[in-house]
Design a protein around this motif. Sequence first.
Motif, PDB file in Angstrom:
ATOM      1  N   LEU A 279      44.805   2.165 -34.065  1.00 47.32           N
ATOM      2  CA  LEU A 279      43.642   2.606 -33.300  1.00 47.32           C
ATOM      3  C   LEU A 279      43.306   4.070 -33.523  1.00 47.32           C
ATOM      4  N   VAL A 280      44.318   4.917 -33.651  1.00 45.94           N
ATOM      5  CA  VAL A 280      44.076   6.357 -33.794  1.00 45.94           C
ATOM      6  C   VAL A 280      43.420   6.695 -35.134  1.00 45.94           C
ATOM      7  N   GLU A 281      43.462   5.760 -36.083  1.00 45.61           N
ATOM      8  CA  GLU A 281      42.818   5.991 -37.378  1.00 45.61           C
ATOM      9  C   GLU A 281      41.315   5.717 -37.335  1.00 45.61           C
ATOM     10  N   HIS A 282      40.819   5.132 -36.242  1.00 49.86           N
ATOM     11  CA  HIS A 282      39.383   4.899 -36.121  1.00 49.86           C
ATOM     12  C   HIS A 282      38.665   6.242 -36.045  1.00 49.86           C
ATOM     13  N   PRO A 283      37.568   6.413 -36.762  1.00 50.06           N
ATOM     14  CA  PRO A 283      36.904   7.727 -36.799  1.00 50.06           C
ATOM     15  C   PRO A 283      36.364   8.208 -35.459  1.00 50.06           C
ATOM     16  N   HIS A 284      36.185   7.290 -34.506  1.00 46.49           N
ATOM     17  CA  HIS A 284      35.673   7.705 -33.190  1.00 46.49           C
ATOM     18  C   HIS A 284      36.775   7.909 -32.151  1.00 46.49           C
TER      19      HIS A 284
ATOM     20  N   ARG B 192      40.035  10.150 -30.983  1.00 39.04           N
ATOM     21  CA  ARG B 192      40.817  11.388 -31.148  1.00 39.04           C
ATOM     22  C   ARG B 192      42.282  11.151 -30.802  1.00 39.04           C
ATOM     23  N   ASP B 193      42.521  10.421 -29.720  1.00 39.42           N
ATOM     24  CA  ASP B 193      43.883  10.136 -29.279  1.00 39.42           C
ATOM     25  C   ASP B 193      43.856   8.833 -28.487  1.00 39.42           C
TER      26      ASP B 193
ATOM     27  N   VAL C 107      40.918   8.452 -25.961  1.00 30.58           N
ATOM     28  CA  VAL C 107      40.212   9.730 -25.873  1.00 30.58           C
ATOM     29  C   VAL C 107      39.258   9.773 -27.057  1.00 30.58           C
ATOM     30  N   PRO C 108      37.943   9.707 -26.828  1.00 32.07           N
ATOM     31  CA  PRO C 108      36.991   9.669 -27.944  1.00 32.07           C
ATOM     32  C   PRO C 108      36.996  10.966 -28.752  1.00 32.07           C
ATOM     33  N   ALA C 109      36.687  10.827 -30.033  1.00 27.84           N
ATOM     34  CA  ALA C 109      36.492  12.007 -30.872  1.00 27.84           C
ATOM     35  C   ALA C 109      35.282  12.776 -30.358  1.00 27.84           C
ATOM     36  N   GLU C 110      35.302  14.082 -30.568  1.00 21.02           N
ATOM     37  CA  GLU C 110      34.231  14.929 -30.043  1.00 21.02           C
ATOM     38  C   GLU C 110      32.870  14.477 -30.556  1.00 21.02           C
ATOM     39  N   GLY C 111      31.940  14.321 -29.620  1.00 20.82           N
ATOM     40  CA  GLY C 111      30.586  13.951 -29.988  1.00 20.82           C
ATOM     41  C   GLY C 111      30.361  12.475 -30.251  1.00 20.82           C
ATOM     42  N   SER C 112      31.383  11.641 -30.036  1.00 19.33           N
ATOM     43  CA  SER C 112      31.244  10.214 -30.316  1.00 19.33           C
ATOM     44  C   SER C 112      31.255   9.388 -29.032  1.00 19.33           C
ATOM     45  N   CYS C 113      30.677   8.214 -29.109  1.00 19.56           N
ATOM     46  CA  CYS C 113      30.682   7.257 -27.992  1.00 19.56           C
ATOM     47  C   CYS C 113      31.160   5.913 -28.540  1.00 19.56           C
ATOM     48  N   PRO C 114      32.462   5.708 -28.616  1.00 19.15           N
ATOM     49  CA  PRO C 114      32.985   4.489 -29.236  1.00 19.15           C
ATOM     50  C   PRO C 114      32.531   3.227 -28.505  1.00 19.15           C
ATOM     51  N   ASP C 115      32.318   2.184 -29.286  1.00 14.69           N
ATOM     52  CA  ASP C 115      31.980   0.890 -28.733  1.00 14.69           C
ATOM     53  C   ASP C 115      33.254   0.077 -28.535  1.00 14.69           C
ATOM     54  N   VAL C 116      33.417  -0.493 -27.356  1.00  9.64           N
ATOM     55  CA  VAL C 116      34.652  -1.217 -27.029  1.00  9.64           C
ATOM     56  C   VAL C 116      34.917  -2.348 -28.022  1.00  9.64           C
ATOM     57  N   GLU C 117      33.915  -3.165 -28.306  1.00 11.01           N
ATOM     58  CA  GLU C 117      34.130  -4.298 -29.205  1.00 11.01           C
ATOM     59  C   GLU C 117      34.400  -3.844 -30.635  1.00 11.01           C
ATOM     60  N   ASP C 118      33.814  -2.709 -31.008  1.00  4.72           N
ATOM     61  CA  ASP C 118      34.098  -2.158 -32.340  1.00  4.72           C
ATOM     62  C   ASP C 118      35.567  -1.746 -32.449  1.00  4.72           C
TER      63      ASP C 118
ATOM     64  N   VAL D 236      39.757  -1.896 -23.004  1.00  8.82           N
ATOM     65  CA  VAL D 236      39.705  -0.522 -23.504  1.00  8.82           C
ATOM     66  C   VAL D 236      39.074   0.346 -22.420  1.00  8.82           C
ATOM     67  N   VAL D 237      39.757   1.429 -22.072  1.00  6.89           N
ATOM     68  CA  VAL D 237      39.206   2.380 -21.110  1.00  6.89           C
ATOM     69  C   VAL D 237      39.182   3.755 -21.764  1.00  6.89           C
ATOM     70  N   PHE D 238      38.304   4.611 -21.297  1.00 10.28           N
ATOM     71  CA  PHE D 238      38.133   5.933 -21.908  1.00 10.28           C
ATOM     72  C   PHE D 238      38.520   7.040 -20.931  1.00 10.28           C
TER      73      PHE D 238
END
Length: 495
Positions: free
Chosen positions: A412-417, A419-420, A440-451, A469-471
């Motif tokens: 999961l941490v390798e996903h570009p969106h 951060r942790d 914890v999303p990468a700065e400036g990103s809004c990850p999609d749960v299903e993605d 998935v929770v943020f």
Amino acid sequence: MSISLLLEMASSGDPDRTAVVSGDVRWTANELSEFADRAAGVIAASGAQHVAYVGTGGAMLPLLLFSSARASVPVTPLNYRLSADGLRELIDRLPTPLVIADAEYADVVTGAGNQVLSSDEFIEKARTAEPAVEFADPDTVAVVLFTSGTTSRPKAVELTHNNLTSYITGTVEFGSAAPDDAALICVPPYHIAGVSAALSNLYAGRKMVYLTNFDAREWIRLVRDEGVTSATVVPTMLDRIVAVLEAESAALPTLRSLAYGGSKVALPLVRKALSLLPDVGFVNAYGLTETSSTIAVLTPDDHREALAAADEKVARRLGSVGRPVPTVEVQIRAEDGSVLGPGEPGELFVRGEQVSGKYTDIGSVLDDDGWFPTKDVAYLDEDGYLFIGGRSDDTIIRGGENIAPAEIEDVLVEHPHVRDCAVVGADDPQWGQIIVAVVVPAEGSCPDVEDLRGFVRGQLRGSRTPDKVVFRDELPTNATGKVLRRELVSELNAS
């Protein structure tokens, strides 16, 4: 061998070398030794059977380590971040303690222990005290450290002089540091890494520069101003240092070695740090309080080879903690106690002179052959590299299947969106537990749960896909960067 001898050797070998730098304090090896003798006199005169320290460390840590040793009294640095009740509970478990506290914590510990002195009072008394020099029996306890107690009552780990000196003499060459070598120490004094840093750097002949309250920009300034050549950080510190280096293009020309440890570091962060500091040798150090610090090391060469490798087997080593140090034996065991082979995950057991495995009020937990059960899930690859999969009690049991959180986190941490992240098990009436990814999303990103779920499903078996998935803006961690998983679980179960 008493830890007192480490200071004795250092002060005899190069008495005028600067040994400690902490704020306005600058002590040579000889000054530290003479001060430790007089401070030992203060401890001996107090009649205390134990020394407890509440404070941020700096010069106080090596002073108390060696003065306590020369008074033949164990010392316990305590977590100054604990509440007053938490500190008093730990102090009450120590026999007839002399409590020494930095000024900002003096009120918190007033009335605790046999006697309470502020750090300033202790130092003033030491200036005029009659020296006391005693070389403790190597088999007696030198340091007691309390475990973090995130899941249960903190355990008091007893480390003997022999445990500690076995680690130092087995991993460090006496006087091996170059004249201009300097180590920047910012790990807390109540952590085994703080204790071992004071002992190992002194023994090597390296100037110790202390940063008692971590700040990434101040860390960078000290590296430059003090000519720091080596440093040790925990994951959260590395993350903040990398952020500043990336934003400001700061150069660290003297830094040759940067060790990280205390908890797992996400591979994207490691790769970014390596790219920002290509001339620095990175070291991943793995150890436990009960093992007197490091038992496995991923060397700078290991980092470079893994980063450049086309062979997946070699590249994977960047996520390992390296190979065991020569003075320690390791085994991976199944639940029935049988020793497992390469690639087979089980519980990590370790053995060696530096391994204590003894707790106050509990006794030794070593087996009949001297092996210590770490409670860490791990495996060895065919070349002897050790991979840690997390604590055994963090295992998620979903529908009767055991799932290691680290397996999912590494993907999961390798996903570009992302951060942790941390993966935990939350209570569920149907499955027993479900898999929850706290991201914890990468700065400036809004990850999609299903993605995110699909990203994991594409690389692991379907049963490893997070059910939920929770943020969060950040993960709860302790001072050494360990994620407080039980805190996350409690929040999820209460929601």
